[in-house]
Design an enzyme around this catalytic site. Structure first.
Site, PDB file in Angstrom:
ATOM      1  N   GLY A  53      27.501   3.758   3.010  1.00  0.00           N
ATOM      2  CA  GLY A  53      26.806   2.483   3.218  1.00  0.00           C
ATOM      3  C   GLY A  53      27.256   1.750   4.473  1.00  0.00           C
ATOM      4  O   GLY A  53      27.067   0.541   4.604  1.00  0.00           O
ATOM      5  N   ILE A  58      22.124   3.978  11.291  1.00  0.00           N
ATOM      6  CA  ILE A  58      21.989   3.066  12.437  1.00  0.00           C
ATOM      7  C   ILE A  58      22.708   3.660  13.642  1.00  0.00           C
ATOM      8  O   ILE A  58      22.194   3.680  14.760  1.00  0.00           O
ATOM      9  CB  ILE A  58      22.555   1.668  12.082  1.00  0.00           C
ATOM     10  CG1 ILE A  58      21.675   1.026  11.008  1.00  0.00           C
ATOM     11  CG2 ILE A  58      22.650   0.773  13.315  1.00  0.00           C
ATOM     12  CD1 ILE A  58      22.257  -0.220  10.385  1.00  0.00           C
ATOM     13  N   CYS A 434       0.573  -4.437  -1.585  1.00  0.00           N
ATOM     14  CA  CYS A 434       0.381  -3.463  -2.663  1.00  0.00           C
ATOM     15  C   CYS A 434       0.242  -4.156  -4.020  1.00  0.00           C
ATOM     16  O   CYS A 434      -0.824  -4.669  -4.326  1.00  0.00           O
ATOM     17  CB  CYS A 434       1.493  -2.432  -2.642  1.00  0.00           C
ATOM     18  SG  CYS A 434       0.960  -0.890  -3.397  1.00  0.00           S
ATOM     19  N   GLU A 458      -2.164  -1.550 -15.533  1.00  0.00           N
ATOM     20  CA  GLU A 458      -0.736  -1.179 -15.481  1.00  0.00           C
ATOM     21  C   GLU A 458       0.070  -2.159 -16.331  1.00  0.00           C
ATOM     22  O   GLU A 458       1.075  -1.804 -16.937  1.00  0.00           O
ATOM     23  CB  GLU A 458      -0.234  -1.228 -14.022  1.00  0.00           C
ATOM     24  CG  GLU A 458       1.251  -0.894 -13.891  1.00  0.00           C
ATOM     25  CD  GLU A 458       1.777  -0.985 -12.451  1.00  0.00           C
ATOM     26  OE1 GLU A 458       1.015  -1.395 -11.549  1.00  0.00           O
ATOM     27  OE2 GLU A 458       2.963  -0.653 -12.252  1.00  0.00           O
ATOM     28  N   HIS A 562       1.361  -0.664   2.495  1.00  0.00           N
ATOM     29  CA  HIS A 562       2.646  -1.310   2.814  1.00  0.00           C
ATOM     30  C   HIS A 562       2.734  -1.526   4.326  1.00  0.00           C
ATOM     31  O   HIS A 562       3.257  -0.662   5.048  1.00  0.00           O
ATOM     32  CB  HIS A 562       3.804  -0.434   2.338  1.00  0.00           C
ATOM     33  CG  HIS A 562       3.949  -0.413   0.860  1.00  0.00           C
ATOM     34  ND1 HIS A 562       4.766  -1.286   0.176  1.00  0.00           N
ATOM     35  CD2 HIS A 562       3.339   0.335  -0.085  1.00  0.00           C
ATOM     36  CE1 HIS A 562       4.670  -1.058  -1.119  1.00  0.00           C
ATOM     37  NE2 HIS A 562       3.815  -0.076  -1.305  1.00  0.00           N
ATOM     38  N   GLU A 564       4.656  -3.205   6.020  1.00  0.00           N
ATOM     39  CA  GLU A 564       6.029  -3.289   6.534  1.00  0.00           C
ATOM     40  C   GLU A 564       6.541  -1.945   7.041  1.00  0.00           C
ATOM     41  O   GLU A 564       7.462  -1.882   7.862  1.00  0.00           O
ATOM     42  CB  GLU A 564       6.973  -3.852   5.451  1.00  0.00           C
ATOM     43  CG  GLU A 564       7.304  -2.929   4.275  1.00  0.00           C
ATOM     44  CD  GLU A 564       6.258  -2.949   3.158  1.00  0.00           C
ATOM     45  OE1 GLU A 564       5.093  -3.344   3.418  1.00  0.00           O
ATOM     46  OE2 GLU A 564       6.603  -2.558   2.017  1.00  0.00           O
TER      47      GLU A 564
HETATM   48  N1  GLN Z   1       2.281  -0.647  -9.327  1.00  0.00           N
HETATM   49  C1  GLN Z   1       1.147  -0.695  -8.446  1.00  0.00           C
HETATM   50  C2  GLN Z   1       0.414   0.638  -8.361  1.00  0.00           C
HETATM   51  O1  GLN Z   1       0.974   1.653  -8.717  1.00  0.00           O
HETATM   52  C3  GLN Z   1       1.570  -1.140  -7.077  1.00  0.00           C
HETATM   53  C4  GLN Z   1       2.464  -0.162  -6.373  1.00  0.00           C
HETATM   54  C5  GLN Z   1       3.243  -0.759  -5.253  1.00  0.00           C
HETATM   55  O2  GLN Z   1       3.370  -1.973  -5.138  1.00  0.00           O
HETATM   56  N2  GLN Z   1       3.816   0.080  -4.423  1.00  0.00           N
HETATM   57  O3  GLN Z   1      -0.697   0.696  -7.966  1.00  0.00           O
END
Ligand code: GLN
Length: 610
Positions: A53, A58, A434, A458, A562, A564
């Site tokens: 860690g 890096i 997401c 879900e 995502h 990010e």
């Molecule tokens: N749990 C949600 C899905 O499977 C969102 C997944 C996530 O945020 N990566 O669709």
């Protein structure tokens, strides 16, 4: 010493050139893939001592950047000791975020560091686990690949490691040449049971490849106990000794420490590890990890590594000048005084462990640096938020923007929904990622469309209005490892939408990791009530970006992907740029989105644009 110098003609006669003729080659195993050219690729191996860690990734990526800047083709690989096939099923609490590559591989967060620092898309070849190695060997054994032979750690397991590294050198090459340098990071610490075979394989690799082929780096830790008030080098010395017991002599030592490592300590480390002082580097805490490549260069580490690997002749000085100017423009902005102070709240359930949201943290850092914002991230655990208390709890935080990040499962869901409602109703800039995208849809369905009991299946399988439901392909799948809709996918952005303005493009590529999506039969109802789906799958009815019109909300944007994961220091991700710009506007009272800065809207080139 492993890397002792040899006269030139002897160098040609290295172990590898004789290897094919040896007895080993008759034993159903070859660690040398077809077409591999010895001498074309060098290896840099980064190993940790004292504890894990500390930032091997890096260090390794910063060193790789120095050589990449000089025009060399570099490629990194992380070797994990655990038996999982990938990082997909690891709990972010224990292991940090799962970083998804464009090809869908679910990896360790270190791969994110490599992609960001090298501005390079990686693939499954850049990530290996012990689970992958053993699975490969055992399947080969069952298929009769080793008939008549007992399958052993040496040569078969170590051979598979070496084969993969050499294959990577071939695959990551350019213009018919292998990669110039493969950067190998071994997970964990020297002395761990689980990574011992990797270390042995790397020792063998260096021997087989010959002198000047491999540079070993020991990353260690210098303690500074409060009771003593001075830096002590003994744990580091013992750690490096442990490495030397495996037959590996380090060429470079990187000393992690809170404060710059003193000359006395550097001298001691140098003396006890046979590493010249100039090759012992103080890797103390810095304002930003992105300043480390320059710090290494300032201490001459780039020249050291060129000498160790005999690579001076490959340097492209013009390419290097350009790369340095580009990087400098970013690092100068890091240390420049910031014009704005803003607070961004991350509303999740892993907020006590920042590594669980490492890429979000970085994406905010990139956008904030570009827009001259000093951003304080407030990690807010929403597990005990509900409609009765969310407003007052959020109000108390003095937030200029919020992010509802990705996640799985039921815990914290009602808190997230209450927070989305607060942001939507109070004009607080909002970015949903997401699961955060899905929550924005559920909240809108419940509170704007009036679908009481709307939810994601879900969370509540038999809810009244399943506005978020499993993707059709996902319903057929059993098991949880590597089974989601994963990796880079094209997103079609609606012309004229706010998203199109943000991205400066109508086709982008983003990375996904989900099982659920907007149920198509609710799309009409949602859009009639004012929700805009401004990003969709080019062919299928999968909703990928949503927004509210500027007349209703200053910045309400979410992605099923995502964003990010594709943000890079020199190419910040547009949705984060938009959020930070909107947060600045929120703080200063300017109107948004007119505040969104010309600097980046004009540039329009993001890593995700196709
Ligand atoms: N749990 C949600 C899905 O499977 C969102 C997944 C996530 O945020 N990566 O669709």
């Amino acid at each position: 010493m492993l890397q002792s110098r040899m006269p030139n003609q002897e160098k040609e006669q290295t172990f590898l050139s004789q290897f094919g003729k040896s007895e080993e080659s008759k034993e159903f195993y070859s660690p040398i893939p077809e077409g591999y050219k010895q001498g074309e690729t060098r290896y840099v191996v980064v190993l940790g001592t004292v504890m894990s860690g500390l930032g091997k990734g890096i260090f390794s990526s910063s060193l790789a950047k120095l050589l990449q800047d000089k025009g060399l083709t570099v490629t990194p690989v992380k070797l994990e000791g655990y038996l999982n096939i990938d990082s997909g099923t690891l709990n972010p609490f224990r292991h940090g975020e799962v970083f998804v590559l464009d090809d869908g591989t679910e990896t360790d967060m270190d791969l994110g560091t490599y992609e960001r620092i090298l501005d390079q898309d990686l693939s499954r070849l850049n990530f290996t686990t012990a689970g992958q190695i053993y699975t490969e060997i055992l399947s080969r054994e069952r298929a009769g690949g080793y008939l008549g032979r007992d399958v052993q750690m040496i040569p078969h397991v170590t051979g598979e490691v070496k084969r993969r590294l050499r294959q990577l050198a071939i695959d990551a090459g350019k213009n018919g040449k292998q990669a110039d340098v493969v950067f190998v990071e071994v997970g964990g610490t020297v002395g761990d049971y689980e990574n011992g075979f990797y270390i042995e394989a790397l020792r063998e690799l260096a021997y087989e490849e010959g002198p000047d082929s491999t540079c070993f780096v020991a990353l260690t830790y210098i303690v500074e106990p409060q009771i003593l008030g001075e830096q002590k080098s003994k744990p580091a010395q013992l750690g490096i000794k442990r490495l030397m017991e495996t037959g590996i002599q380090p060429h470079l030592v990187a000393c992690r420490a809170e404060l710059p490592v003193t000359d006395t300590v550097i001298q001691k480390i140098s003396m006890f590890s046979n590493v010249p002082k100039e090759c012992v580097f103080s890797m103390h805490d810095r304002e930003s990890i992105y300043t480390i490549p320059d710090a290494m260069r300032a201490e001459g580490l780039d020249r050291q590594i060129l000498s160790i690997l005999s690579l001076h002749s490959k340097v492209d000085a013009i390419a290097e000048d350009k790369a340095r100017v580009d990087w400098k423009s970013y690092t100068n902005a890091i240390s420049a005084e910031r014009m704005h102070n803003i607070n961004i709240g991350i509303l999740g359930k892993y907020t006590s462990i920042r590594d669980a949201y490492a890429s979000i943290d970085k994406a905010i850092e990139h956008a904030s640096t570009h827009l001259s914002a000093k951003t304080t991230i407030k990690w807010i655990d929403v597990t005990d938020f509900d409609t009765t208390n969310a407003d007052s709890k959020l109000e108390a935080q003095d937030l200029d923007a919020v992010i509802v990040p990705g996640g799985f499962g039921e815990r914290g869901i009602e808190g997230k929904l209450a927070s989305v409602k607060w942001a939507r109703e109070h004009g607080i800039p909002f970015l949903g990622i997401c699961l955060g995208f899905q929550m924005a849809v559920v909240e809108f369905a419940r509170n704007v469309v009036g679908l009481d009991g709307a939810n994601s299946t879900e969370i509540e399988l038999n809810c009244a209005f399943p506005v978020i439901d499993e993707l059709p392909d996902q319903k057929e799948i059993e098991g949880l490892g590597g089974t989601m809709r994963l990796g880079g996918q094209d997103v079609q952005i609606t012309e004229g939408s706010f998203a199109a303005q943000l991205f400066g493009a109508t086709h982008v590529r983003e990375r996904f990791r989900h099982r659920y999506e907007v149920e198509p039969k609710f799309i009409e109802q949602l859009t009639n009530a004012g929700l805009i789906f401004s990003g969709r799958h080019p062919e299928h009815e999968i909703m990928q970006v949503l927004e509210l019109p500027a007349t209703v909300h200053p910045y309400f944007v979410a992605g099923q992907f995502h964003p990010e994961l594709t943000s890079r220091p020199l190419r910040p991700q547009p949705m984060f740029m938009g959020l930070v710009a909107a947060a600045i506007a929120h703080r200063t009272g300017e109107t948004c989105p007119s505040h969104i800065d010309e600097r980046w809207l004009a540039s329009k080139s993001t890593p995700s644009t196709v």
